[in-house]
Write a protein that holds these residues in place. Sequence first.
Motif, mmCIF file in Angstrom:
data_model
loop_
_atom_site.group_PDB
_atom_site.id
_atom_site.type_symbol
_atom_site.label_atom_id
_atom_site.label_comp_id
_atom_site.label_asym_id
_atom_site.label_seq_id
_atom_site.Cartn_x
_atom_site.Cartn_y
_atom_site.Cartn_z
ATOM 1 N N HIS A 97 0.911 -1.028 0.028
ATOM 2 C CA HIS A 97 -0.046 -0.084 -0.162
ATOM 3 C C HIS A 97 0.782 1.361 0.106
ATOM 4 O O HIS A 97 1.745 1.256 0.652
ATOM 5 C CB HIS A 97 -1.002 0.082 1.233
ATOM 6 N N SER A 98 0.477 2.205 -0.835
ATOM 7 C CA SER A 98 1.046 3.368 -0.741
ATOM 8 C C SER A 98 0.864 4.465 0.347
ATOM 9 O O SER A 98 0.040 3.916 1.084
ATOM 10 C CB SER A 98 0.700 4.243 -2.140
ATOM 11 N N GLU A 99 1.493 5.227 0.427
ATOM 12 C CA GLU A 99 1.150 6.282 1.599
ATOM 13 C C GLU A 99 -0.117 6.900 1.579
ATOM 14 O O GLU A 99 -0.790 7.058 2.675
ATOM 15 C CB GLU A 99 2.406 7.724 1.712
ATOM 16 N N GLN A 100 -0.625 7.167 0.258
ATOM 17 C CA GLN A 100 -2.025 7.802 0.251
ATOM 18 C C GLN A 100 -2.857 6.574 0.533
ATOM 19 O O GLN A 100 -3.884 6.940 1.497
ATOM 20 C CB GLN A 100 -2.121 7.967 -1.232
ATOM 21 N N GLU A 101 -2.799 5.519 0.257
ATOM 22 C CA GLU A 101 -3.704 4.311 0.573
ATOM 23 C C GLU A 101 -3.779 4.238 2.183
ATOM 24 O O GLU A 101 -4.765 3.788 2.932
ATOM 25 C CB GLU A 101 -3.257 3.151 0.095
ATOM 26 N N TRP A 102 -2.555 4.087 2.635
ATOM 27 C CA TRP A 102 -2.446 4.212 4.391
ATOM 28 C C TRP A 102 -3.181 5.363 4.991
ATOM 29 O O TRP A 102 -4.008 4.903 5.762
ATOM 30 C CB TRP A 102 -0.938 4.273 4.759
ATOM 31 N N ASP A 103 -3.031 6.704 4.462
ATOM 32 C CA ASP A 103 -3.559 7.768 4.999
ATOM 33 C C ASP A 103 -5.169 7.397 4.927
ATOM 34 O O ASP A 103 -5.832 7.916 5.965
ATOM 35 C CB ASP A 103 -3.336 8.904 4.328
ATOM 36 N N ALA A 104 -5.731 7.238 3.673
ATOM 37 C CA ALA A 104 -7.087 6.908 3.698
ATOM 38 C C ALA A 104 -7.820 5.866 4.465
ATOM 39 O O ALA A 104 -8.920 6.051 5.267
ATOM 40 C CB ALA A 104 -7.526 6.399 1.900
ATOM 41 N N MET A 105 -6.956 4.749 4.754
ATOM 42 C CA MET A 105 -7.297 3.729 5.480
ATOM 43 C C MET A 105 -7.417 3.963 6.990
ATOM 44 O O MET A 105 -8.654 3.713 7.538
ATOM 45 C CB MET A 105 -6.511 2.309 5.292
ATOM 46 N N ILE A 106 -6.456 4.733 7.568
ATOM 47 C CA ILE A 106 -6.208 4.976 8.946
ATOM 48 C C ILE A 106 -7.460 6.105 9.100
ATOM 49 O O ILE A 106 -8.233 6.232 10.290
ATOM 50 C CB ILE A 106 -5.010 5.569 9.067
ATOM 51 N N ASP A 107 -7.537 7.179 8.159
ATOM 52 C CA ASP A 107 -8.739 7.987 8.546
ATOM 53 C C ASP A 107 -10.029 7.486 8.401
ATOM 54 O O ASP A 107 -10.724 7.965 9.050
ATOM 55 C CB ASP A 107 -8.429 9.313 7.433
ATOM 56 N N GLY A 108 -10.136 6.353 7.555
ATOM 57 C CA GLY A 108 -11.572 5.939 7.343
ATOM 58 C C GLY A 108 -11.963 5.141 8.856
ATOM 59 O O GLY A 108 -13.143 4.894 9.373
ATOM 60 N N ILE A 109 -10.745 4.283 9.334
ATOM 61 C CA ILE A 109 -11.117 3.968 10.591
ATOM 62 C C ILE A 109 -11.486 4.745 11.788
ATOM 63 O O ILE A 109 -12.455 4.714 12.484
ATOM 64 C CB ILE A 109 -9.895 2.998 11.128
ATOM 65 N N GLU A 110 -11.024 5.938 11.797
ATOM 66 C CA GLU A 110 -10.984 6.687 12.779
ATOM 67 C C GLU A 110 -12.379 7.632 12.551
ATOM 68 O O GLU A 110 -12.984 7.842 13.665
ATOM 69 C CB GLU A 110 -9.918 8.011 12.965
ATOM 70 N N LYS A 111 -12.882 7.906 11.597
ATOM 71 C CA LYS A 111 -14.223 8.339 11.121
ATOM 72 C C LYS A 111 -15.300 7.615 11.057
ATOM 73 O O LYS A 111 -16.572 7.886 11.559
ATOM 74 C CB LYS A 111 -13.922 9.128 9.917
ATOM 75 N N SER A 112 -15.153 6.456 10.757
ATOM 76 C CA SER A 112 -16.468 5.468 10.693
ATOM 77 C C SER A 112 -16.303 4.191 11.322
ATOM 78 O O SER A 112 -16.695 3.106 10.739
ATOM 79 C CB SER A 112 -16.622 5.207 9.122
ATOM 80 N N TRP A 113 -15.290 3.726 12.474
ATOM 81 C CA TRP A 113 -15.141 2.645 13.056
ATOM 82 C C TRP A 113 -16.613 2.345 13.693
ATOM 83 O O TRP A 113 -17.107 3.018 14.329
ATOM 84 C CB TRP A 113 -14.209 2.778 14.056
ATOM 85 N N GLY A 114 -16.657 0.880 13.238
ATOM 86 C CA GLY A 114 -18.127 0.298 14.117
ATOM 87 C C GLY A 114 -19.314 0.516 13.048
ATOM 88 O O GLY A 114 -20.343 0.045 13.484
ATOM 89 N N ASP A 115 -19.187 0.861 11.856
ATOM 90 C CA ASP A 115 -20.253 0.707 11.174
ATOM 91 C C ASP A 115 -19.847 -0.133 10.090
ATOM 92 O O ASP A 115 -19.056 -1.018 10.244
ATOM 93 C CB ASP A 115 -20.647 1.996 10.410
ATOM 94 N N ASP A 116 -20.850 -0.398 8.866
ATOM 95 C CA ASP A 116 -20.493 -1.807 8.190
ATOM 96 C C ASP A 116 -20.008 -1.436 6.794
ATOM 97 O O ASP A 116 -20.040 -2.266 5.898
ATOM 98 C CB ASP A 116 -21.983 -2.313 8.021
ATOM 99 N N GLY A 117 -19.228 -0.145 6.661
ATOM 100 C CA GLY A 117 -18.742 0.353 5.325
ATOM 101 C C GLY A 117 -17.710 -0.629 5.086
ATOM 102 O O GLY A 117 -17.649 -0.615 3.531
ATOM 103 N N THR A 118 -16.932 -1.294 5.697
ATOM 104 C CA THR A 118 -15.887 -1.874 5.280
ATOM 105 C C THR A 118 -16.137 -3.177 4.452
ATOM 106 O O THR A 118 -15.404 -3.995 3.830
ATOM 107 C CB THR A 118 -14.770 -2.211 6.281
#
Length: 445
Positions: free
Chosen positions: A145-166
Amino acid sequence: MASLPKTQYTKSGDLHIAYQVTGSGALDLVVVPGFVSHLEFQWEHPWSVHFFERLGSFSRLIRFDKRGTGLSDRVGGIPTLEQRMDDVRAVMDAVGSDRAALFGGSEGGPMSVLFAATYPERTSALVLYGSYARRSWAPDHPFGHSEQEWDAMIDGIEKSWGDDGTIDIRAPSAAGNEGYRKWWATYQRLAASPGAAVAVMSMNKEIDVRPILSAIRVPSLVVHRTDDRVIRVEQARYLASQIPGARLVELAGADHAPWVGDSDAIADEVEEFLTGARHSGETDRVLATVLFADIVGSTERATTLGDRRWGELLETYYAVARRELARFRGREVDTAGDGFFATFDGPARAIRCAQATASAVKLLGFDIRAGLHTGECEVIGEKVGGIAVHIGARVAGLAGPGEVLVSSTVKDLVAGSGLRFEERGAHTLKGVPGEWRLFVVAAAS
């Protein structure tokens, strides 16, 4: 319920690590979990139950929650791969396993690689599923994964953890299954907090076990779904090319979670690799009525009575249940805590057995609750599994003190038996699609 294994704890350094042991096979198999896990909630959906029961059909299955996740102690900061690897050793010591095969899924793969290379004398075999040696991009590792992909993954976890989006990425074949979506959202919240999830993912970003792959000297199997959307299949191909003598198996599918999709295909490969044969074809499917029963208010009663008197009460309860089981031609499958699980080849006898047991224990000063369902069950040796078992356990969980609660399937099959029922309405059962009409057995003529 009787089907829920006991969660136990052991110390790894200063931390308590939660683990469970199931299965009755001759070899020890340790499941090293991926990103996050929750031992007990994995028994709350029939797909994960089926997968772990398959692994346990040919092994003594040892599962645990990594430090910072699930039922294990939370930690401050980010644990190292070495610290988390040591949790595997601590759990093996706790269960008396001198040597075991490791099943490392996703993030659990690098931990398993490090353990196998460090403790070859304690590793009988290595299985890597949906895993990798390094997850980040590098000039000599272009499928990370690129730095951009990592940033998107970690940001997504922090903002939407606990929903079913993944789910669309981790389990695309289940994206349209509302029951699984709800289960997965709850699973995330129970497995880790948003901060803990971010910490784990941040640590994953730094993992790189490529330098030690050539040091592995145990039989190794790499299994990967070709269209996995979380970990690219090139990661598996790299692992297999670098681990001496490793066997690579690519399976059809895009799901990352091993219990979603054709989980039997994964279990078949693991079983054949570890035992030399596949036994999934020996699974018989039979129509049976499953009965689950447990003592009402067991926790409070055990606390009040104390260990000795509570143990005596359990012995009395089991003796009564087994007497009635023999009388009505039932077969005991399992007991755990105060739970009792049995099967019958006729639903009317199963109901009458539950009624007789409930009446007998009431005279002894306590109540049980019981639930029944009739459906097609999977029989592997002495074990019974499948969705019908899962439904029966869920029905029992909704029964009240002294009640025998049944599904509409059971009610319809005993027409003309003299049994009467009171409707309890439609219910949603955890992990089971649709609504289910339930009925309380009122009396027998």
